[in-house]
Design a protein around this motif. Structure first.
Motif, short mmCIF file in Angstrom:
data_model
loop_
_atom_site.label_atom_id
_atom_site.label_comp_id
_atom_site.label_asym_id
_atom_site.label_seq_id
_atom_site.Cartn_x
_atom_site.Cartn_y
_atom_site.Cartn_z
N LEU A 128 -5.08 -6.82 1.46
CA LEU A 128 -5.08 -6.20 0.14
C LEU A 128 -6.22 -6.73 -0.73
O LEU A 128 -6.82 -5.97 -1.49
CB LEU A 128 -3.73 -6.44 -0.55
CG LEU A 128 -2.54 -5.71 0.10
CD1 LEU A 128 -1.23 -6.16 -0.53
CD2 LEU A 128 -2.70 -4.20 -0.02
N GLN A 166 -2.82 0.58 -3.95
CA GLN A 166 -2.03 -0.63 -3.80
C GLN A 166 -1.48 -1.04 -5.16
O GLN A 166 -2.12 -0.86 -6.19
CB GLN A 166 -2.85 -1.76 -3.18
CG GLN A 166 -4.15 -2.12 -3.85
CD GLN A 166 -5.06 -2.94 -2.94
OE1 GLN A 166 -5.70 -2.41 -2.05
NE2 GLN A 166 -5.12 -4.25 -3.19
N LEU A 197 0.85 -1.19 0.00
CA LEU A 197 0.00 0.00 0.00
C LEU A 197 0.89 1.24 0.00
O LEU A 197 1.84 1.33 0.78
CB LEU A 197 -0.90 0.01 1.23
CG LEU A 197 -2.15 -0.87 1.17
CD1 LEU A 197 -2.64 -1.19 2.56
CD2 LEU A 197 -3.24 -0.17 0.35
#
Length: 218
Positions: free
Chosen positions: A188, A142, A102
Motif C-alpha cells: 500500500l 485504498q 484496497l
C-alpha cells in the motif's frame, strides 16, 4: 459511540504523537512517507489529503523507533495523554476493527456506498458520514475503515489510482496472496508513492510508473 466522538478522540491521539516531544520521530516518518513522491506544497489541492494519509499511516501503521510499536499500540501506556473513557474505547475499537485495504467502487446507495475488498472479493457497505469524495465507476482506491456499533466507516485517508494501473494492482495482489512473507502495508505504501509519481510525471506513461521494473529511475 458516534462517529463524531470517534473522530475527536482519534484527532487528540494523533496530535499527541505529532507534538514537540516526537519531533525527531515525525521528521523521520515524513522522510520515509514522502520521499521520492514530489514536493509537499500547502498550496496544492491534494495537500490535505496527503497529510491525512501521512498522519493515519504514522499513527496506525508505522512503528515508533523508540518503542518498536505503533503509536496506537502504546498510547494507553502514556499517562500524559490523560485518556478519557471515550479515548480508551476508541483505542480498543481501532485495535479490533481498523483495516487498511484496497477497494473497488461498485455503487452509491442513499446513505452508504458499496465497495469490493480487492483482496477477498467480498462486498462491503460503508456509511457515508461526512463524506466529500465522488467516485468513478469501477475505481480502485485504498482507504482505512473501522466498525462502530456494527456499521463500517471510512477514516480520512484515501488514495485513488488511475484506471490504467488496475492490471498492475491486481497482479501485485496475486503475488501478495501467494507469499505470506510479503506485507500488505508495504504494498500500500508503494502504491501510494506510485500514485504521486503519476501526478508528478504527467508526461510519463502510467505503465512506466506503476511497475516493479523502474527503467526510468523515477
Amino acid at each position: 459511540m458516534t462517529y463524531d466522538i470517534f473522530k475527536l478522540s482519534l484527532q487528540k491521539l494523533i496530535r499527541h504523537y505529532t507534538g514537540a516531544i516526537f519531533a525527531d520521530e515525525l521528521s523521520l516518518a515524513k522522510k520515509q512517507f514522502f520521499d521520492n513522491t514530489g514536493s509537499l506544497d500547502e498550496g496544492k489541492s491534494n495537500y490535505n489529503l496527503r497529510m491525512h494519509q501521512f498522519y493515519e499511516w504514522y499513527f496506525l501503521t508505522r512503528p515508533l523507533k523508540s518503542y518498536m510499536k505503533t503509536p496506537l499500540a502504546v498510547c494507553d501506556q502514556h499517562r500524559d495523554l490523560r485518556l478519557t473513557e471515550d479515548d480508551l474505547n476508541v483505542i480498543q475499537l481501532l485495535k479490533n476493527t481498523h483495516q487498511h485495504l484496497l477497494f473497488e467502487y461498485l455503487k452509491t446507495k442513499k446513505n452508504t456506498i458499496l465497495v469490493k475488498n480487492l483482496l477477498t472479493n467480498k462486498k462491503i457497505e460503508i456509511e457515508l458520514e461526512n463524506f466529500v469524495f465522488g467516485f468513478d465507476s469501477k475505481e480502485f482506491f485504498q482507504a482505512r475503515i473501522v466498525e462502530i456499533n456494527g456499521k463500517k466507516y471510512f477514516l480520512d485517508s484515501f488514495c485513488f489510482h488511475p484506471e490504467s494501473a488496475q492490471k498492475f494492482i491486481l497482479e501485485e495482489i496475486k503475488i501478495l496472496q501467494k507469499n505470506k512473507d510479503l506485507s500488505l502495508e508495504d504494498l500500500l505504501l508503494r502504491l501510494n508513492k506510485m500514485r504521486y509519481k503519476f501526478e508528478q510525471y504527467k508526461h510519463v506513461k502510467p505503465e512506466f510508473i506503476y511497475t516493479n521494473d523502474n527503467k526510468l529511475g523515477l
